[in-house]
Write an enzyme that holds these catalytic residues in place. Structure first.
Site, PDB file in Angstrom:
ATOM      1  CG  ASP A 132      51.182  31.404  39.880  1.00 48.45           C
ATOM      2  OD1 ASP A 132      50.449  31.638  38.906  1.00 48.45           O
ATOM      3  OD2 ASP A 132      50.953  30.501  40.702  1.00 48.45           O
ATOM      4  NE  ARG A 182      47.189  34.969  37.137  1.00 47.97           N
ATOM      5  CZ  ARG A 182      47.904  33.881  37.437  1.00 47.97           C
ATOM      6  NH1 ARG A 182      48.589  33.817  38.559  1.00 47.97           N
ATOM      7  NH2 ARG A 182      47.948  32.860  36.620  1.00 47.97           N
TER       8      ARG A 182
HETATM    9  P1  FDA Z   1      40.197  40.987  48.961  1.00 48.33           P
HETATM   10  O1  FDA Z   1      41.186  40.205  49.762  1.00 48.33           O
HETATM   11  O2  FDA Z   1      39.981  42.417  49.288  1.00 48.33           O
HETATM   12  O3  FDA Z   1      38.835  40.221  48.975  1.00 48.33           O
HETATM   13  C1  FDA Z   1      37.650  40.760  48.440  1.00 48.33           C
HETATM   14  C2  FDA Z   1      36.496  39.855  48.845  1.00 48.33           C
HETATM   15  O4  FDA Z   1      36.637  38.588  48.173  1.00 48.33           O
HETATM   16  C3  FDA Z   1      36.486  39.503  50.329  1.00 48.33           C
HETATM   17  O5  FDA Z   1      35.783  40.446  51.060  1.00 48.33           O
HETATM   18  C4  FDA Z   1      35.803  38.145  50.304  1.00 48.33           C
HETATM   19  O6  FDA Z   1      34.416  38.290  50.177  1.00 48.33           O
HETATM   20  C5  FDA Z   1      36.329  37.519  49.042  1.00 48.33           C
HETATM   21  N1  FDA Z   1      37.551  36.735  49.308  1.00 48.33           N
HETATM   22  C6  FDA Z   1      38.836  37.083  49.004  1.00 48.33           C
HETATM   23  N2  FDA Z   1      39.678  36.109  49.372  1.00 48.33           N
HETATM   24  C7  FDA Z   1      38.917  35.147  49.939  1.00 48.33           C
HETATM   25  C8  FDA Z   1      39.202  33.878  50.509  1.00 48.33           C
HETATM   26  N3  FDA Z   1      40.452  33.402  50.584  1.00 48.33           N
HETATM   27  N4  FDA Z   1      38.180  33.135  50.986  1.00 48.33           N
HETATM   28  C9  FDA Z   1      36.907  33.575  50.909  1.00 48.33           C
HETATM   29  N5  FDA Z   1      36.575  34.775  50.374  1.00 48.33           N
HETATM   30  C10 FDA Z   1      37.553  35.542  49.890  1.00 48.33           C
HETATM   31  N6  FDA Z   1      48.700  36.405  44.532  1.00 48.33           N
HETATM   32  C11 FDA Z   1      50.051  36.492  44.342  1.00 48.33           C
HETATM   33  O7  FDA Z   1      50.750  37.059  45.190  1.00 48.33           O
HETATM   34  N7  FDA Z   1      50.615  35.923  43.232  1.00 48.33           N
HETATM   35  C12 FDA Z   1      49.876  35.334  42.256  1.00 48.33           C
HETATM   36  O8  FDA Z   1      50.417  34.855  41.258  1.00 48.33           O
HETATM   37  C13 FDA Z   1      48.468  35.257  42.433  1.00 48.33           C
HETATM   38  N8  FDA Z   1      47.654  34.676  41.499  1.00 48.33           N
HETATM   39  C14 FDA Z   1      46.288  34.812  41.596  1.00 48.33           C
HETATM   40  C15 FDA Z   1      45.473  34.416  40.537  1.00 48.33           C
HETATM   41  C16 FDA Z   1      44.104  34.654  40.595  1.00 48.33           C
HETATM   42  C17 FDA Z   1      43.230  34.252  39.441  1.00 48.33           C
HETATM   43  C18 FDA Z   1      43.545  35.286  41.736  1.00 48.33           C
HETATM   44  C19 FDA Z   1      42.082  35.570  41.809  1.00 48.33           C
HETATM   45  C20 FDA Z   1      44.344  35.630  42.798  1.00 48.33           C
HETATM   46  C21 FDA Z   1      45.717  35.394  42.748  1.00 48.33           C
HETATM   47  N9  FDA Z   1      46.545  35.772  43.804  1.00 48.33           N
HETATM   48  C22 FDA Z   1      47.903  35.813  43.597  1.00 48.33           C
HETATM   49  C23 FDA Z   1      45.969  36.093  45.150  1.00 48.33           C
HETATM   50  C24 FDA Z   1      45.762  37.587  45.347  1.00 48.33           C
HETATM   51  O9  FDA Z   1      47.000  38.249  45.470  1.00 48.33           O
HETATM   52  C25 FDA Z   1      44.937  37.878  46.611  1.00 48.33           C
HETATM   53  O10 FDA Z   1      45.637  37.426  47.730  1.00 48.33           O
HETATM   54  C26 FDA Z   1      43.553  37.262  46.609  1.00 48.33           C
HETATM   55  O11 FDA Z   1      42.966  37.286  45.337  1.00 48.33           O
HETATM   56  C27 FDA Z   1      42.615  37.999  47.590  1.00 48.33           C
HETATM   57  O12 FDA Z   1      42.492  39.332  47.217  1.00 48.33           O
HETATM   58  P2  FDA Z   1      41.210  39.954  46.451  1.00 48.33           P
HETATM   59  O13 FDA Z   1      41.735  40.764  45.322  1.00 48.33           O
HETATM   60  O14 FDA Z   1      40.279  38.889  46.060  1.00 48.33           O
HETATM   61  O15 FDA Z   1      40.588  40.987  47.427  1.00 48.33           O
END
Ligand code: FDA
Length: 309
Positions: A132, A182
């Site tokens: 991570d 990732r």
């Molecule tokens: P965004 O925040 O724009 O969300 C897009 C849409 O997804 C939202 O409009 C909502 O519908 C839905 N959504 C997103 N988050 C949600 C929530 N918490 N609850 C409900 N709905 C939600 N970060 C990091 O700094 N280090 C890491 O190692 C990792 N590892 C990691 C692994 C995996 C498999 C994932 C999917 C994510 C991570 N992250 C992470 C977290 C990442 O940095 C980020 O904070 C979250 O994925 C939210 O961002 P999105 O890309 O989903 O987009």
């Protein structure tokens, strides 16, 4: 970044709040939305239930910044056991760790020793080992750790954050090595000197970096992209790019978190697109949970509703 998100990310690092919140019933009730349980057995059961839906998994035990190096041994032993449990259950469930769980703050060499042993066990059992990415002071160290591990095996990957200005350059180095990346937007409270403060800039950076990683020249052995976002617009745009460029199916996977966009995860599974769900478990969930709340204001209302249940 919204004020609410800033406040939640600040709370994620506050020991006083952690102490109180983890004992509060309505907070505990709210956490289950994102976590099947605190025990690894709960995560394994959830992984078993996802498998027939075409959804593979990644398992991670919550916890970061251990206080003394002695704690790392317990975390190491735990993950060794998890790798064996996954093997015995016949699951495709990868392992993901945070370097500061395994003593990175206290002694990076000991952390490396634990990581290489975990990686070797993953390799021996057909598993895969992820690092991570934590907050920005850890990026150099985590990339250096990744490079040492990558020199020994291709069964290791690293999370990279699109909100950091430096990431474009980091990615070029990772492409040259043939790396499993990732790509995430980034979950920590970062200063404007190192990360894009505006969400629209983070989204644009994510798309640009993902497209870069899907280019033809990123085909060295070991190269793999985890499109780790719940952003359906970005997913759709990248699926178009994948089709147009005829990116081979073994070069990318979608990755999402347990309890978020569950319908979309199932849809990808039904379509036969490679999709993984990252399942978190463990007792040390407070900082991680605050980060999840910060990602979506509606989650905070869900907690408030639980106050009155
Ligand atoms: P965004 O925040 O724009 O969300 C897009 C849409 O997804 C939202 O409009 C909502 O519908 C839905 N959504 C997103 N988050 C949600 C929530 N918490 N609850 C409900 N709905 C939600 N970060 C990091 O700094 N280090 C890491 O190692 C990792 N590892 C990691 C692994 C995996 C498999 C994932 C999917 C994510 C991570 N992250 C992470 C977290 C990442 O940095 C980020 O904070 C979250 O994925 C939210 O961002 P999105 O890309 O989903 O987009």
């Amino acid at each position: 970044m919204s004020l609410m998100r800033k406040a939640l990310l600040w709370a994620s690092t506050n020991a006083w709040m952690r102490e109180r919140a983890t004992k509060t019933a309505f907070v505990r009730r709210s956490v289950v939305k994102f976590m099947p349980g605190e025990r690894v057995e709960d995560a394994i059961e959830a992984a078993k239930a996802l498998k027939p839906q075409g959804i593979n998994t990644i398992l991670t035990r919550l916890g970061e910044n251990i206080a003394n190096i002695g704690e790392a041994k317990e975390v190491f032993d735990h993950y060794m056991r998890v790798i064996d449990l996954v093997h015995a259950a016949g699951l495709d469930a990868q392992i993901s760790i945070k370097p500061t769980q395994l003593g990175y703050d206290q002694n990076p060499d000991i952390c490396y020793d634990y990581c290489i042993k975990l990686l070797e066990r993953c390799e021996a059992t057909g598993n895969f080992f992820w690092l991570d990415m934590e907050s920005s002071p850890y990026v150099d160290g985590t990339i250096a750790l990744f490079k040492r591990l990558r020199a020994k095996s291709a069964k290791v990957g690293i999370a990279i954050q699109a909100y950091l200005f430096r990431t474009e350059k980091d990615i070029e180095e990772l492409v040259a090595l043939g790396s499993a990346v990732r790509l995430v937007k980034g979950a920590y409270l970062e200063p404007a000197s190192v990360a894009y403060p505006k969400k629209s800039d983070v989204d644009a950076s994510y798309l640009k970096l993902a497209k870069r990683l899907l280019q033809d020249d990123n085909r060295r052995p070991g190269a793999l992209l985890h499109i780790a976002t719940h952003d359906l617009g970005i997913q759709a745009e990248l699926q178009k790019v994948i089709q147009e460029r005829r990116v081979p199916a073994d070069r990318y996977e979608f990755a999402m978190l347990f309890g978020i966009q569950t319908g979309r995860q199932q849809e990808l599974g039904r379509q036969g697109v490679k999709v993984r769900c990252l399942i978190s478990y463990g007792e040390y969930w407070f900082p991680w949970y605050m980060r999840r709340l910060g990602e979506r204001p509606a989650n905070v209302w869900f907690v408030v509703k639980n106050m009155f249940r």
